[in-house]
Design a protein around this motif. Structure first.
Motif, PDB file in Angstrom:
ATOM      1  N   ASN A   9       0.814  -1.204   0.000  1.00  0.00           N
ATOM      2  CA  ASN A   9       0.000   0.000   0.000  1.00  0.00           C
ATOM      3  C   ASN A   9       0.853   1.262   0.000  1.00  0.00           C
ATOM      4  O   ASN A   9       1.892   1.319   0.637  1.00  0.00           O
ATOM      5  N   ILE A  10       0.383   2.294  -0.692  1.00  0.00           N
ATOM      6  CA  ILE A  10       1.069   3.575  -0.702  1.00  0.00           C
ATOM      7  C   ILE A  10       0.984   4.186   0.691  1.00  0.00           C
ATOM      8  O   ILE A  10      -0.007   4.045   1.384  1.00  0.00           O
ATOM      9  N   ARG A  11       2.022   4.879   1.084  1.00  0.00           N
ATOM     10  CA  ARG A  11       2.072   5.477   2.413  1.00  0.00           C
ATOM     11  C   ARG A  11       0.873   6.393   2.623  1.00  0.00           C
ATOM     12  O   ARG A  11       0.516   7.203   1.783  1.00  0.00           O
ATOM     13  N   GLN A  12       0.257   6.260   3.773  1.00  0.00           N
ATOM     14  CA  GLN A  12      -0.892   7.091   4.086  1.00  0.00           C
ATOM     15  C   GLN A  12      -0.446   8.490   4.493  1.00  0.00           C
ATOM     16  O   GLN A  12       0.642   8.700   4.999  1.00  0.00           O
ATOM     17  N   GLN A  13      -1.332   9.453   4.281  1.00  0.00           N
ATOM     18  CA  GLN A  13      -1.038  10.834   4.627  1.00  0.00           C
ATOM     19  C   GLN A  13      -0.805  10.980   6.131  1.00  0.00           C
ATOM     20  O   GLN A  13      -1.430  10.310   6.944  1.00  0.00           O
ATOM     21  N   ASN A  14       0.103  11.896   6.479  1.00  0.00           N
ATOM     22  CA  ASN A  14       0.388  12.247   7.866  1.00  0.00           C
ATOM     23  C   ASN A  14       0.928  11.082   8.675  1.00  0.00           C
ATOM     24  O   ASN A  14       0.798  11.055   9.900  1.00  0.00           O
ATOM     25  N   SER A  15       1.508  10.109   8.021  1.00  0.00           N
ATOM     26  CA  SER A  15       2.175   9.014   8.713  1.00  0.00           C
ATOM     27  C   SER A  15       3.625   9.005   8.254  1.00  0.00           C
ATOM     28  O   SER A  15       3.909   9.147   7.066  1.00  0.00           O
ATOM     29  N   ILE A  16       4.546   8.879   9.187  1.00  0.00           N
ATOM     30  CA  ILE A  16       5.952   8.916   8.833  1.00  0.00           C
ATOM     31  C   ILE A  16       6.261   7.778   7.865  1.00  0.00           C
ATOM     32  O   ILE A  16       5.738   6.675   7.978  1.00  0.00           O
TER      33      ILE A  16
END
Length: 607
Positions: A178-185
């Motif tokens: 999965n593509i990195r989620q927003q506001n997560s390092i």
């Protein structure tokens, strides 16, 4: 409060999606876990499930940009399975079959030892629940396994192993992540400080890097995307010159290592800085020579490769496009102009020292929770931020001083496992730094070290975890056990993901077969094993029925002694009525119930 067997079944299913946050969105996992939790107490109407399935499928497809890829395929499958197992049913055997498919489908993306253990336990428990009434109270003693149960599991093992070995693989047969989620390092291909605020920690494994010797932590810079275009606060990348991989032999200064990625990084290949060349890869790749960066042609796929790097060696380049690396927006805020006036100098090293002194004297500090900082002015006024804020500030200041500059997004740090001789790099190690051009070469400078030197010397994961000396001294045994587990997890994951078409071809050559013949022979062997398995299973059932009939004959003799005659034409209902009429003990009726279940199967009423 008693708990039913079917409730144990649903509790077991809840643990599968909990371990899959790496490739499925949080809202999806939360939704199906909530639905399974509600099913512990009540069932859903089929029309409600039908509507929820349509909405969930649409949202899942939207989540992945309307692309059909492994995550969406598995997600759709599990939505359909979930809709089945949440319905009211009296035939829990069918429900149990869907449960096996449920835990098995999530295993497509979980090659770690923890999910593997959970998978085996789930299969064993569900097989045991097959023989029990779903509405009966759960008892731990019912989970005891006989020799026949263990024999059944052992007989299925060769089939599973053969299926894994002969299942056809194709080029790039690796699941995406999965593509990195927003506001997560985590890793980002571009830097957008305007739209992100506070970052949450994430222990997601990014990749493993197998290196024979442990390196100085300050050398653990893992190079990814190179960014050249800026609006004065945010940075994006532009295409670089493409060249073929360097085929020169390794130099004495180069270090060799193997990387296994656990996340898809959207085509970027992360290598130890400074990368020299890739010697082996399961996916086709190319090199952006201008940026000394490597990329794959196929995105959304995991990659396993071997590479060589020249540690901390500046990239020499005589001619560069200075206009590209000096680009700045037309408007410069007064706050930034003031910093430039204070820190400007003729020599690059003096500029760097001045910026470092300015940040320290004005109490700038490093934090993952700076709040919303939409502009460079807001960052300067807040005097707090994370790596991308400080990298952007230094990058713009250097360009204002007519120093060609670019930003690099990648990772810094890593946890070394001396048992397996590899580094584990997680999302918490994601990082960004600056490269400036001086003396015909690109030099690395990390402004995060100006304000948070421990972030660099310890690495991201350890720095954020705040591991103390107390823990290291008094919990040495625990950490050693953890390293054993992590090493086992890495080896299993490496074997599972690395068993591709080339490995199958190697096995085929050892037994003098072409790959197509290998698949054919393997398929025939699999069919033979399945036939033998069902033949032996049916024989066991016949023998077990013989034993049950013998016990029933003893039961009839015992009833006769109590003056209850049982005739061949009597049904179980008639026998039960005779027992009640003679007022025999409850044990007789319980035996009839047990006989009915073992003879004709659970959940079938023959009374």
């Amino acid at each position: 409060m008693s708990i039913k067997n079917y409730q144990i079944y649903y509790l077991l299913l809840i643990f599968a999606p909990l371990q899959c946050s790496d490739f499925l969105p949080t809202w999806y996992i939360t939704s199906i876990i909530s639905a399974l939790t509600i099913r512990l107490f009540t069932c859903f109407h089929r029309y409600v499930l039908f509507i929820a399935s349509i909405i969930g499928s649409y949202l899942l497809l939207k989540e992945f940009g309307y692309r059909i890829q492994p995550e969406t395929a598995v997600g759709f499958l599990n939505i359909m399975i979930c809709a089945q197992i949440l319905q009211d049913t009296k035939q829990f055997q069918t429900n149990y079959v869907f449960g096996l498919l449920w835990v098995g489908s999530f295993a497509l993306f979980n090659t770690n030892i923890f999910y593997f253990t959970y998978l085996l336990m789930s299969i064993a428990i569900i097989f045991r629940l097959f023989t029990l009434r779903a509405t009966e109270n759960f008892n731990f003693s019912t989970l005891s396994f006989s020799k026949k149960s263990l024999t059944f599991i052992l007989k299925t093992t060769p089939i599973i192993l053969l299926l894994f070995i002969i299942f056809p693989r194709f080029y790039g047969f690796f699941p995406s992540a999965n593509i990195r989620q927003q506001n997560s390092i985590g890793y980002a291909q571009e830097i957008n400080n305007s739209t992100t605020d506070n970052l949450t920690l994430s222990n997601r494994n990014a990749f493993y890097a197998e290196i024979k010797t442990q390196l100085n932590p300050e050398l653990l810079y893992w190079r990814g995307s190179v960014l050249t275009k800026t609006d004065g606060y945010n940075w994006s990348r532009e295409p670089g010159w493409i060249s073929k991989n360097n085929k020169k032999a390794s130099t004495p200064q180069s270090i060799e290592y193997t990387i296994k990625f656990e996340q898809s990084l959207q085509g970027d290949i992360i290598l130890l800085d400074t990368p020299y060349r890739i010697t082996k890869s399961n996916l086709r790749f190319y090199k952006e020579k201008e940026f000394n960066a490597f990329k794959t042609y196929v995105k959304n796929k995991k990659i396993i490769l071997s590479a060589q790097s020249l540690l901390n060696t500046p990239q020499k380049e005589v001619h560069i496009n200075k206009e590209k690396y000096l680009q700045l927006p037309k408007f410069i805020p007064n706050a930034l102009q003031n910093i430039f006036n204070i820190t400007k100098a003729k020599k690059t090293q003096d500029i760097l020292n001045n910026v470092k002194n300015y940040l320290n004297q004005n109490n700038f500090y490093y934090t993952l929770s700076p709040g919303k900082l939409g502009t460079m002015k807001e960052f300067i006024q807040a005097k707090k931020g994370y790596c991308t804020h400080f990298a952007s500030l230094l990058g713009v200041i250097l360009r204002m001083n007519n120093v060609p500059t670019r930003l690099v997004s990648g990772f810094q740090g890593g946890k070394y496992n001396e048992l397996g001789n590899y580094y584990l790099i997680t999302a918490n190690d994601a990082h960004a730094w600056v490269e400036y051009y001086d003396n015909n070469q690109w030099n690395r400078i990390d402004p995060t070290e100006f304000v948070a030197p421990l972030r660099i010397s310890e690495g991201g994961n350890k720095y954020f975890a705040k591991e103390s000396t107390f823990k290291q001294n008094y919990f040495t045994s625990f950490y050693k056990l953890q390293k054993y587990i992590e090493n086992a997890n890495y080896r299993i994951s490496l074997f599972m993901d690395n068993f591709d078409r080339s490995q199958q071809k190697s096995i085929a050559q050892k037994i003098n077969l072409k790959l197509k013949s290998f698949y054919t022979v393997g398929f025939l062997a699999l069919m033979l094993l399945i036939t033998i398995f069902f033949a032996l299973t049916s024989r066991i059932k016949i023998n077990s029925h013989d034993q049950i009939d013998k016990l029933f004959n003893k039961f009839k003799v015992k009833c006769r002694k109590k003056r209850v005659d049982i005739f061949p034409q009597d049904s179980l209902g008639t026998i039960k009525a005779k027992i009640i009429e003679k007022e025999l003990s409850q044990e007789y009726i319980e035996f009839l119930q047990e006989y009915s279940e073992r003879k004709f199967g659970p959940n079938k009423d023959h009374f």
